[in-house]
Motif scaffolding. Structure first.
Motif, PDB file in Angstrom:
ATOM      1  N   ILE A  90       0.876  14.591   7.577  1.00 25.81           N
ATOM      2  CA  ILE A  90       0.894  15.752   6.686  1.00 25.81           C
ATOM      3  C   ILE A  90      -0.386  15.819   5.873  1.00 25.81           C
ATOM      4  O   ILE A  90      -0.973  16.895   5.680  1.00 25.81           O
ATOM      5  N   VAL A  91      -0.861  14.669   5.417  1.00 22.59           N
ATOM      6  CA  VAL A  91      -2.118  14.637   4.667  1.00 22.59           C
ATOM      7  C   VAL A  91      -3.267  15.127   5.541  1.00 22.59           C
ATOM      8  O   VAL A  91      -4.093  15.949   5.126  1.00 22.59           O
ATOM      9  N   ALA A  92      -3.299  14.638   6.791  1.00 21.86           N
ATOM     10  CA  ALA A  92      -4.351  15.055   7.715  1.00 21.86           C
ATOM     11  C   ALA A  92      -4.235  16.556   7.979  1.00 21.86           C
ATOM     12  O   ALA A  92      -5.234  17.286   8.051  1.00 21.86           O
ATOM     13  N   LEU A  93      -3.006  17.033   8.144  1.00 21.43           N
ATOM     14  CA  LEU A  93      -2.743  18.451   8.378  1.00 21.43           C
ATOM     15  C   LEU A  93      -3.245  19.293   7.205  1.00 21.43           C
ATOM     16  O   LEU A  93      -3.910  20.326   7.388  1.00 21.43           O
ATOM     17  N   ALA A  94      -2.919  18.844   5.996  1.00 25.00           N
ATOM     18  CA  ALA A  94      -3.323  19.578   4.794  1.00 25.00           C
ATOM     19  C   ALA A  94      -4.843  19.662   4.701  1.00 25.00           C
ATOM     20  O   ALA A  94      -5.415  20.721   4.404  1.00 25.00           O
TER      21      ALA A  94
END
Lengths: 116, 308
Positions: A90-94
């Protein structure tokens, strides 16, 4: 235990530390029951304020990744691996979404379609 | 501890010590008074008594508990076998010697007050029995085993040394247990000695664990439950890092050891993180996974420009 901070991350340091721990748990570098470095010592070795590290650890506790016990320190909880790797994604996605200029609503809509 | 030896080290020998504790009572039961003398004053005369059955149960029972604890934790030793067995056998030897001396002093006495006086020699014999038994434990645990060769630690691949942190820990279960025992004994004998014993136990507890963090510009070392003392070794002082196998006896024992050209913080036997230093003595720490820690130090050294 090896912790890797993300290169070029624009995020505040406490988030980078939390992300490094999440990554280590997700990659199996850190196991259930392992004790993280003491907050004061980690802060000293990085030359940062102890509260920066504590903030990272408290965030990880709120996520359910670790327990903070007086005298024992920060211990990795059972079942942390799965959520840790999801959170990492999710962090990478954000980060990617921000880079591409996508709005939060667009990303959430895409997620909703996938999660069903 | 290797399976080959454990039946002998954790089975046969402690069983023989247990028999040695029980034997004097079995042999001379009919010849000792009840209650029997169990405490002697500084003048050597008996000044305390106890039921012989009770003292036997206490001596054998205590050793039994320690033996059971040893068997249960033996699997997790890795490098502490010599000191572990030394403590187990030392306790057994002490208790057996105490049992023998007490029974022999009471032998033939009509009542406990007429038991033999015990002076300095018997006390010395008890201590010697404990030490000899401890030495046997040390040897049986492989205390004089040969050292493994040094292992070079290649710089870690695929990491940015500026963004990587390594943390390692080494603790001595033996020192922790002994420190705990000292504190408990200090509190149990509620006297002037209590404060001193508690302080000594707390100090031992501090130096029963060492933690090393490799990050940023150097190596941070911290101790024990307080995290104090703690100090930083700047990267500039270090010329190289490697893994060194440590046999505690080669460094003179456990704790902070000083040898020509090297300082060693020895918590247990086994692999250690070894730092070669330019203008200061080398230093080593018996912490876990030292090869990764040493690799990171070497990565950092590669990335640093050489001092002018």
């Amino acid at each position: 235990m090896l912790l890797k901070l993300d290169p070029g991350s624009g995020r505040p340091l406490y988030e980078q530390i939390a992300a490094a721990v999440r990554r280590a748990v997700a990659e199996g570098e850190v196991a259930t029951g392992d004790r993280l470095p003491a907050a004061r010592e980690l802060a000293q070795s990085l030359d940062v304020n102890m509260h920066t590290v504590l903030r990272a650890y408290k965030g990880l506790r709120e996520e359910g990744l670790i327990e903070l016990r007086r005298g024992r320190g920060a211990i990795v909880r059972k079942g942390a691996t799965g959520p840790a790797s999801v959170h990492q994604m999710i962090v990478a996605l954000a980060d990617e979404a921000k880079r591409l200029g996508l709005s939060t609503e667009q990303v959430v809509e895409m997620l909703r379609k996938e999660l069903g | 501890m290797s399976i080959r030896r454990s039946w002998l080290a954790l089975g046969l020998v402690p069983a023989m010590l247990a028999v040695a504790i029980v034997l004097p009572f079995a042999l001379y039961w009919g010849e000792i008074p009840s209650p029997m003398a169990t405490h002697w004053g500084f003048d050597g005369a008996p000044d305390g008594s106890m039921n012989p059955g009770l003292i036997l149960v206490l001596l054998a029972g205590f050793f039994g508990v320690v033996w059971l604890g040893a068997v249960r934790t033996a699997g997790r030793l890795s490098g502490e076998a010599p000191s572990f067995l030394a403590v187990l056998y030392g306790i057994g030897g002490l208790l057996a010697a105490v049992g023998w001396l007490s029974v022999l002093a009471n032998r033939g006495a009509a009542d406990w007050m007429r038991a033999d006086t015990l002076g300095a020699l018997p006390v010395a014999l008890v201590v010697i029995a404990g030490v000899v038994a401890a030495m046997l434990g040390w040897v049986l645990g492989g205390g004089s085993a040969a050292t493994q060769p040094s292992v070079p630690a290649p710089a870690l691949g695929g990491v940015d040394p500026q963004l990587t942190i390594w943390a390692g820990r080494g603790s001595s279960r033996i020192l922790t247990i002994v420190a705990g025992a000292v504190i408990v004994i200090g509190l149990a004998t509620w006297s002037i000695a209590t404060l001193l014993l508690v302080l000594i136990g707390a100090l031992m507890l501090t130096f029963a664990e060492v933690r090393v963090i490799v990050a940023g510009g150097g190596v941070l070392v911290s101790h024990g439950w307080l995290g104090f003392p703690s100090w930083k070794i700047p990267l500039g002082e270090i010329s190289a890092a490697r893994v060194e196998d440590v046999r505690p006896m080669a460094y003179g024992g456990y704790g902070y050891r000083v040898r020509p050209g090297v300082r060693a913080i020895v918590m247990r036997g086994g692999p250690s993180l070894y730092l070669e230093r330019r203008d200061k003595p080398d230093i080593l720490f018996t912490v876990d996974d030292p090869i990764t820690g040493a690799g990171l130090v070497n990565s950092m050294l590669e990335a640093e420009p050489l001092p002018s």
